[in-house]
Design a protein around this motif. Structure first.
Motif, PDB file in Angstrom:
ATOM      1  N   GLU A 173      10.066 -27.489  -0.325  1.00  0.00           N
ATOM      2  CA  GLU A 173      10.128 -26.372  -1.255  1.00  0.00           C
ATOM      3  C   GLU A 173       8.988 -25.399  -1.018  1.00  0.00           C
ATOM      4  O   GLU A 173       9.164 -24.176  -1.059  1.00  0.00           O
ATOM      5  CB  GLU A 173      10.095 -26.885  -2.699  1.00  0.00           C
ATOM      6  CG  GLU A 173      11.332 -27.642  -3.113  1.00  0.00           C
ATOM      7  CD  GLU A 173      12.568 -26.756  -3.067  1.00  0.00           C
ATOM      8  OE1 GLU A 173      12.442 -25.533  -3.327  1.00  0.00           O
ATOM      9  OE2 GLU A 173      13.653 -27.276  -2.774  1.00  0.00           O
ATOM     10  N   ARG A 174       7.770 -25.977  -0.787  1.00  0.00           N
ATOM     11  CA  ARG A 174       6.634 -25.088  -0.512  1.00  0.00           C
ATOM     12  C   ARG A 174       6.853 -24.294   0.769  1.00  0.00           C
ATOM     13  O   ARG A 174       6.553 -23.096   0.828  1.00  0.00           O
ATOM     14  CB  ARG A 174       5.345 -25.919  -0.418  1.00  0.00           C
ATOM     15  CG  ARG A 174       4.857 -26.445  -1.758  1.00  0.00           C
ATOM     16  CD  ARG A 174       3.419 -26.943  -1.646  1.00  0.00           C
ATOM     17  NE  ARG A 174       3.292 -28.014  -0.642  1.00  0.00           N
ATOM     18  CZ  ARG A 174       3.481 -29.297  -0.900  1.00  0.00           C
ATOM     19  NH1 ARG A 174       3.802 -29.703  -2.123  1.00  0.00           N
ATOM     20  NH2 ARG A 174       3.320 -30.190   0.051  1.00  0.00           N
ATOM     21  N   ALA A 175       7.403 -24.968   1.783  1.00  0.00           N
ATOM     22  CA  ALA A 175       7.632 -24.267   3.064  1.00  0.00           C
ATOM     23  C   ALA A 175       8.669 -23.150   2.889  1.00  0.00           C
ATOM     24  O   ALA A 175       8.500 -22.042   3.432  1.00  0.00           O
ATOM     25  CB  ALA A 175       8.097 -25.270   4.124  1.00  0.00           C
ATOM     26  N   ARG A 176       9.729 -23.448   2.162  1.00  0.00           N
ATOM     27  CA  ARG A 176      10.733 -22.408   1.930  1.00  0.00           C
ATOM     28  C   ARG A 176      10.192 -21.242   1.102  1.00  0.00           C
ATOM     29  O   ARG A 176      10.509 -20.071   1.365  1.00  0.00           O
ATOM     30  CB  ARG A 176      11.954 -22.998   1.235  1.00  0.00           C
ATOM     31  CG  ARG A 176      12.795 -23.880   2.169  1.00  0.00           C
ATOM     32  CD  ARG A 176      13.963 -24.481   1.422  1.00  0.00           C
ATOM     33  NE  ARG A 176      14.860 -25.198   2.352  1.00  0.00           N
ATOM     34  CZ  ARG A 176      15.906 -25.923   1.955  1.00  0.00           C
ATOM     35  NH1 ARG A 176      16.187 -26.030   0.664  1.00  0.00           N
ATOM     36  NH2 ARG A 176      16.659 -26.521   2.856  1.00  0.00           N
ATOM     37  N   ALA A 177       9.430 -21.567   0.066  1.00  0.00           N
ATOM     38  CA  ALA A 177       8.851 -20.505  -0.748  1.00  0.00           C
ATOM     39  C   ALA A 177       7.923 -19.635   0.079  1.00  0.00           C
ATOM     40  O   ALA A 177       7.931 -18.392  -0.032  1.00  0.00           O
ATOM     41  CB  ALA A 177       8.095 -21.112  -1.943  1.00  0.00           C
ATOM     42  N   GLU A 178       7.107 -20.318   0.926  1.00  0.00           N
ATOM     43  CA  GLU A 178       6.204 -19.546   1.773  1.00  0.00           C
ATOM     44  C   GLU A 178       7.003 -18.679   2.759  1.00  0.00           C
ATOM     45  O   GLU A 178       6.643 -17.514   3.012  1.00  0.00           O
ATOM     46  CB  GLU A 178       5.269 -20.485   2.521  1.00  0.00           C
ATOM     47  CG  GLU A 178       4.269 -21.181   1.600  1.00  0.00           C
ATOM     48  CD  GLU A 178       3.452 -22.238   2.335  1.00  0.00           C
ATOM     49  OE1 GLU A 178       3.726 -22.439   3.549  1.00  0.00           O
ATOM     50  OE2 GLU A 178       2.558 -22.841   1.721  1.00  0.00           O
ATOM     51  N   ALA A 179       8.118 -19.233   3.283  1.00  0.00           N
ATOM     52  CA  ALA A 179       8.935 -18.451   4.222  1.00  0.00           C
ATOM     53  C   ALA A 179       9.603 -17.268   3.515  1.00  0.00           C
ATOM     54  O   ALA A 179       9.673 -16.153   4.056  1.00  0.00           O
ATOM     55  CB  ALA A 179       9.996 -19.354   4.854  1.00  0.00           C
ATOM     56  N   GLY A 180      10.113 -17.483   2.257  1.00  0.00           N
ATOM     57  CA  GLY A 180      10.729 -16.375   1.506  1.00  0.00           C
ATOM     58  C   GLY A 180       9.727 -15.295   1.195  1.00  0.00           C
ATOM     59  O   GLY A 180      10.028 -14.091   1.273  1.00  0.00           O
ATOM     60  N   ALA A 181       8.518 -15.734   0.807  1.00  0.00           N
ATOM     61  CA  ALA A 181       7.496 -14.741   0.511  1.00  0.00           C
ATOM     62  C   ALA A 181       7.147 -13.935   1.750  1.00  0.00           C
ATOM     63  O   ALA A 181       6.966 -12.707   1.693  1.00  0.00           O
ATOM     64  CB  ALA A 181       6.246 -15.441  -0.051  1.00  0.00           C
ATOM     65  N   ALA A 182       7.097 -14.653   2.866  1.00  0.00           N
ATOM     66  CA  ALA A 182       6.797 -13.938   4.111  1.00  0.00           C
ATOM     67  C   ALA A 182       7.920 -12.960   4.458  1.00  0.00           C
ATOM     68  O   ALA A 182       7.669 -11.833   4.910  1.00  0.00           O
ATOM     69  CB  ALA A 182       6.591 -14.946   5.242  1.00  0.00           C
ATOM     70  N   ARG A 183       9.195 -13.361   4.239  1.00  0.00           N
ATOM     71  CA  ARG A 183      10.335 -12.464   4.535  1.00  0.00           C
ATOM     72  C   ARG A 183      10.316 -11.249   3.610  1.00  0.00           C
ATOM     73  O   ARG A 183      10.536 -10.109   4.039  1.00  0.00           O
ATOM     74  CB  ARG A 183      11.643 -13.219   4.361  1.00  0.00           C
ATOM     75  CG  ARG A 183      12.872 -12.374   4.645  1.00  0.00           C
ATOM     76  CD  ARG A 183      14.120 -13.233   4.561  1.00  0.00           C
ATOM     77  NE  ARG A 183      15.310 -12.452   4.896  1.00  0.00           N
ATOM     78  CZ  ARG A 183      15.985 -11.702   4.055  1.00  0.00           C
ATOM     79  NH1 ARG A 183      15.575 -11.613   2.792  1.00  0.00           N
ATOM     80  NH2 ARG A 183      17.034 -11.014   4.448  1.00  0.00           N
ATOM     81  N   ALA A 184      10.057 -11.487   2.297  1.00  0.00           N
ATOM     82  CA  ALA A 184       9.987 -10.370   1.366  1.00  0.00           C
ATOM     83  C   ALA A 184       8.867  -9.415   1.747  1.00  0.00           C
ATOM     84  O   ALA A 184       8.999  -8.194   1.650  1.00  0.00           O
ATOM     85  CB  ALA A 184       9.770 -10.900  -0.056  1.00  0.00           C
ATOM     86  N   LYS A 185       7.738 -10.016   2.219  1.00  0.00           N
ATOM     87  CA  LYS A 185       6.612  -9.185   2.633  1.00  0.00           C
ATOM     88  C   LYS A 185       6.987  -8.346   3.844  1.00  0.00           C
ATOM     89  O   LYS A 185       6.641  -7.156   3.925  1.00  0.00           O
ATOM     90  CB  LYS A 185       5.413 -10.074   2.931  1.00  0.00           C
ATOM     91  CG  LYS A 185       4.157  -9.290   3.268  1.00  0.00           C
ATOM     92  CD  LYS A 185       2.984 -10.245   3.461  1.00  0.00           C
ATOM     93  CE  LYS A 185       1.707  -9.450   3.781  1.00  0.00           C
ATOM     94  NZ  LYS A 185       0.534 -10.353   3.977  1.00  0.00           N
ATOM     95  N   ARG A 186       7.736  -8.983   4.776  1.00  0.00           N
ATOM     96  CA  ARG A 186       8.152  -8.230   5.954  1.00  0.00           C
ATOM     97  C   ARG A 186       9.138  -7.104   5.571  1.00  0.00           C
ATOM     98  O   ARG A 186       9.063  -5.984   6.094  1.00  0.00           O
ATOM     99  CB  ARG A 186       8.787  -9.166   6.983  1.00  0.00           C
ATOM    100  CG  ARG A 186       7.774 -10.008   7.732  1.00  0.00           C
ATOM    101  CD  ARG A 186       8.413 -10.678   8.930  1.00  0.00           C
ATOM    102  NE  ARG A 186       9.468 -11.600   8.539  1.00  0.00           N
ATOM    103  CZ  ARG A 186       9.269 -12.864   8.172  1.00  0.00           C
ATOM    104  NH1 ARG A 186       8.034 -13.361   8.139  1.00  0.00           N
ATOM    105  NH2 ARG A 186      10.275 -13.642   7.842  1.00  0.00           N
ATOM    106  N   LEU A 187      10.127  -7.400   4.627  1.00  0.00           N
ATOM    107  CA  LEU A 187      11.066  -6.369   4.194  1.00  0.00           C
ATOM    108  C   LEU A 187      10.342  -5.223   3.507  1.00  0.00           C
ATOM    109  O   LEU A 187      10.678  -4.046   3.701  1.00  0.00           O
ATOM    110  CB  LEU A 187      12.114  -6.958   3.247  1.00  0.00           C
ATOM    111  CG  LEU A 187      13.150  -7.884   3.888  1.00  0.00           C
ATOM    112  CD1 LEU A 187      14.067  -8.453   2.828  1.00  0.00           C
ATOM    113  CD2 LEU A 187      13.957  -7.133   4.934  1.00  0.00           C
ATOM    114  N   ALA A 188       9.350  -5.599   2.678  1.00  0.00           N
ATOM    115  CA  ALA A 188       8.580  -4.553   2.004  1.00  0.00           C
ATOM    116  C   ALA A 188       7.852  -3.692   3.025  1.00  0.00           C
ATOM    117  O   ALA A 188       7.775  -2.464   2.889  1.00  0.00           O
ATOM    118  CB  ALA A 188       7.589  -5.176   1.019  1.00  0.00           C
TER     119      ALA A 188
END
Length: 603
Positions: A354-369
């Motif tokens: 879960e932590r890895a996925r959350a970190e990956a989603g946050a990274a993806r959102a950061k990249r989209l932003a």
């Protein structure tokens, strides 16, 4: 010395003179009685009229002139020939109107060699009909062409189908429909050349503006900014379209995959531990037993409990013929500890996933932003570059030339469009005369060949006759449209007719009256001659008692009476009721009989 004969003559003359003088004096001398008798009025005599029985008809006499009905002055609405709004300075009749019958499509006259046609229609010709014109006048022209056998839709628009029908109509009458003149064709070519010239000038100035050194760097900057914006938008669309994990960075993807592998391994270990524990709990333990003895046991058993356990037997089996011995329960604490540890490892692995996925989603959102920010920045860069280019072009001297060239091109196109709107086959306003009814009779031409047509050209009338007259205002109150009339000519001919119009007053205060004959037979030769019309304003249904109007006296009580002669010089008063009066006679009812005489001069 006088002779005896002379003396005798003298005496005779004197005697006659004296006698004459005495007679004259005696004739002049009267007594008062003689004078009074001479001044006494004569004895009045009684004037009587016989009571008649006859039909009484009341009429009003109208003196008028027999003429053709519905006279109308015909004028041309405008020029004949030439382009609408143009034409020659002076228009002259080259063929004058002729008396006779006019039908639809007939040629009324010719002006400057061009025809003037007659059509039926209530909307007067008031303009030239040009290509694209719309209105009721166009619609009634189309209807007239259809009545003359030309196929044309009644749309109210002067379209190509109507133009073709007009051309065919003119050709059948031996004329050519109005086409643009040489001058107009040359004018159109000049306008077209002006448009082409203005377009060339605009292209030249625009090219000079675009290639100018003052704006070239800014144009390159705009081009680069637009390319960067396109790439940023494409990267953002690609990032949004990818899967959540597929679009992550390599490190984030590896971490998520390792966490998922750890979860799967923990799940496998937990499953294996749970299976071993379940097997251990389900397998009973067995102990060896003594050899069988003969005879019953005399003492209590000192071995373990003989209660069997459920589940399959995995231990050694008893010898045949001997009963197995059940041992103590297996020790499963180690297996239970192993299961607990496996569960703890699985929970830990899932938390890590879960932590890895959350970190990956946050990274993806950061990249989209970041990509969205890049798009916004690229758009701002494009806007700044374009604004700078516009400002540079506005400040550029070449821009004024481009603006002027565009204005000149727009003006040239507008002039050409306006000219082309009315260019082509047209119907000049003076070449058609619309009349409410056809056929009509051309009664009187108003112009001759060679004369200018600046006023009414003719007078047309209907085919029928009318009598135009007038009556006094007092009598006009009794005359109404629809009353029967009798038309009397000087030759003694009598023609029945009907009052068709009573309206207004002329300059002398009389009321105009129009009477229409029931038949035109025999009247053609009398056109323009005076006639007498008797309008019947009332009549008795049959024969009635009739006395002179002067014989009726209205007494103080308001009742009408007549004096009936009962003996010579003697009368008797008889009360009557009056009815219709006509021609000095009046209808009466009362104690009267035909043949009796009534006084007409009694007081």
């Amino acid at each position: 010395m006088r002779t005896p004969r002379g003396k005798l003559l003298l005496v005779l003359v004197v005697v006659l003179a004296v006698a004459g003088t005495g007679w004259g004096v005696g004739a002049r001398l009267r007594s008062p009685a003689d004078e009074a008798a001479a001044r006494r009025p004569p004895v009045p005599s009684l004037v009587t009229v016989e009571v008649e029985r006859r039909r009484l008809v009341a009429t009003v006499v109208v003196s008028g002139t027999l003429e053709y009905g519905s006279p109308r002055a015909v004028s041309l609405a405008g020029v004949v020939g030439g382009m609408v709004g143009g034409g020659e300075a002076v228009q002259r009749a080259t063929r004058a109107p002729r008396r006779g019958k006019l039908v639809e499509g007939a040629v009324l006259m010719e002006v400057n060699g061009r025809p003037v046609f007659v059509f039926a229609g209530r909307v007067p010709m008031h303009r030239g009909i040009v290509p694209g014109a719309e209105g009721d006048d166009v619609r009634q022209l189309q209807k007239a062409l259809r009545r003359l056998g030309h196929r044309v839709p009644v749309t109210g628009v002067f379209d190509q189908a109507t133009v073709a029908a007009v051309s065919r109509f003119y050709a059948r009458r031996g004329y050519e429909a109005q086409q643009p003149t040489l001058e107009l064709r040359q004018r159109r070519d000049e306008l077209a050349r002006s448009v082409r010239t203005a377009r060339e000038v605009l292209a030249t100035e625009s090219k000079a503006l675009d290639q100018g050194m003052d704006v070239l760097p800014l144009k390159l900057r705009v081009t680069g900014a637009r390319r960067d914006l396109k790439e940023a938008e494409q990267a953002l669309r690609s990032a949004r379209a990818q899967d959540r994990t597929a679009g992550d960075a390599a490190g984030d993807a590896a971490g998520v995959e390792a966490a998922e592998s750890a979860v799967r391994a923990a799940e496998e270990r937990l499953l294996a531990a749970e299976q071993e524990l379940a097997q251990a709990r389900a397998t009973p333990t067995t102990a060896p037993t003594a050899a069988p003895t003969t005879g019953p046991s005399t003492g209590p058993s000192t071995g373990p409990s003989t209660a069997p356990t459920t589940g399959p037997t995995t231990g050694p089996t008893a010898a045949p013929g001997s009963a197995p011995t059940v041992g103590p329960p297996a020790d499963t604490r180690l297996l239970e500890l192993r299961v607990a540890n496996a569960r703890a490892d699985l929970a830990t692995a899932r938390s890590a996933l879960e932590r890895a996925r959350a970190e990956a989603g946050a990274a993806r959102a950061k990249r989209l932003a970041g990509l969205e920010k890049a798009v916004r920045a690229a758009r701002e860069a494009v806007a700044v570059a374009e604004q700078a280019l516009r400002q540079a072009r506005q400040l550029s001297p070449a821009r004024l030339k481009v603006a002027n060239a565009r204005s000149d091109l727009a003006a040239a196109r507008a002039l050409l469009a306006e000219f082309s709107r009315t260019y082509g086959t047209t119907v000049p306003p003076g070449e058609i005369v619309f009349l409410p009814r056809l056929p009509v009779r051309l009664h009187k031409p108003a112009v001759k060949a060679g004369e200018p047509v600046d006023k009414a050209v003719a007078t047309v009338t209907g085919a029928g006759f009318v009598v135009s007259g007038s009556v006094d205002a007092a009598e006009a109150e009794r005359v109404q449209a629809g009353l029967a009339a009798s038309i009397e000519t000087d030759s003694g001919t009598t023609v029945p007719g009907t009052v068709t119009a009573v309206a207004g007053r002329d300059a002398k205060g009389a009321v105009p009256v129009t009477v229409t004959p029931a038949s035109a037979k025999g009247l053609r030769a009398l056109a323009g001659q005076p006639v007498t019309v008797r309008v019947t304003i009332g009549a008795t249904g049959g024969e009635v008692l009739v006395v002179p109007v002067a014989a009726v006296v209205t007494a103080a009580d308001g009742r009408a009476r007549v004096q009936v002669e009962t003996a010579p010089g003697r009368t008797e008063e008889v009360q009557v009721r009056t009815g219709l009066s006509a021609d000095g006679a009046v209808e009466v009812t009362g104690d009267l009989r035909p043949g009796e005489r009534v006084a007409v001069n009694s007081g």
